[in-house]
Design an enzyme around this catalytic site. Structure first.
Site: not given
Length: 312
Positions: A146-148, A247
């Protein structure tokens, strides 16, 4: 081809008309669905004989022609000293095969250019001691990412048996992954499905977009939870797991994530990053066969933003 290359399935593409004339290193770089891969890295792979065009090892100066069949065998990761770091982790579940953690905002999942330490992998290596080696030295144990600045549930494998099983479940779409997001605007439908392929943005290879060119299918299901004026709280369920999928898909339908510094609008909420939380994770245990499901409430900063919107 060099013997130090992966024996895993290669990445393959067919060149389209508008790509004719591109150098092979640019073509491959733009086609790979991974931000961590630079053009310099691709050039090194070409030198190592990792790229083939129409069955022949590619030369660095080759210009792509429409219809070329381009194949990349990703080289095995170079061994690197990833240092275990005593970074606090919120462990939700753990046994001898796997671990499920609640990732905090701002933590990168694995080392990459610009993030050689302080990552989830550094923390896991200190906490677990043993992690699966399928993804090599850079991404031990990492089955999905999962993204930062996305918070929430993420699983990692402690051995190859667990890694193979969890990866197969992801491939077969039997892992349940639900997210909660705050998006701009008022969605016209209470629920729906976004089925739109995702690939690299031609104008900026660090970004991804909905495109038919060198893309991969991507499916996101959404369900409206709450409407808050100019914002909507949405539950999203991933059917596929492309880079930045939620996103990109929400931007595509005109409702980008609040706080998203890349795909969103100007900063409008008090969050350091996008309002996106991995709230539910369900899978079959690789050894026992038991179905496990974990749920994690929203972090405090996300809840604070929602409280402020409700009070308006």
């Amino acid at each position: 081809m060099s013997s130090n290359l992966y024996n895993e399935e290669p990445l393959e593409w067919i060149a389209e008309a508008e790509q004719s004339g591109e150098r092979v290193d640019k073509f491959v770089t733009d086609s790979i669905d991974d931000q961590a891969v630079s053009r310099t890295q691709v050039q090194e792979w070409i030198k190592a004989g990792a790229v083939q065009i129409d069955g022949k090892v590619a030369k660095a100066n080759f210009k792509i022609i429409e219809g070329n069949h381009v194949v990349l065998h990703i080289p095995a990761p170079e061994e690197a000293a990833i240092v275990p770091e005593n970074i606090p982790l919120e462990v939700i579940y753990e046994d001898s095969d796997l671990i499920v953690i609640n990732k905090k905002r701002g933590m990168v999942v694995h080392p990459a250019p610009g993030h050689s330490s302080g990552t989830l992998v550094n923390a896991l290596m200190y906490h677990c001691k043993d992690l699966s080696g399928i993804n090599g030295m850079i991404r031990p144990g990492i089955v999905h990412r999962i993204d930062k600045d996305t918070t929430g549930l993420l699983m990692a494998a402690k051995n190859d048996l667990a890694h193979i099983s969890l990866a197969e479940q992801l491939k077969d779409h039997t892992v349940t992954r639900k997210y909660i997001a705050l998006v701009h605007g008022n969605l016209p439908h209470d629920q729906g499905t976004i089925d739109a392929p995702i690939g690299r943005d031609l104008n900026d290879r660090k970004l991804f977009t909905v495109t038919e060119r060198n893309s991969r299918n991507a499916v996101t299901h959404f369900h409206v939870l709450e409407r808050l004026g100019d914002y909507t709280v949405v539950e999203l369920q991933l059917e596929t797991g492309r880079t930045h999928q939620i996103r990109v898909h929400m931007k595509y339908i005109g409702h980008p994530l609040a706080g998203d510094p890349v795909y969103g609008r100007n900063k409008t909420v008090a969050l350091k990053g996008q309002a996106l939380h991995a709230t539910l994770l369900g899978f079959t245990h690789p050894r026992s066969g038991e179905r496990l499901e974990f749920e994690m409430p929203l972090p405090a900063d996300f809840e604070f933003v929602l409280s402020n919107l409700r009070s308006r």
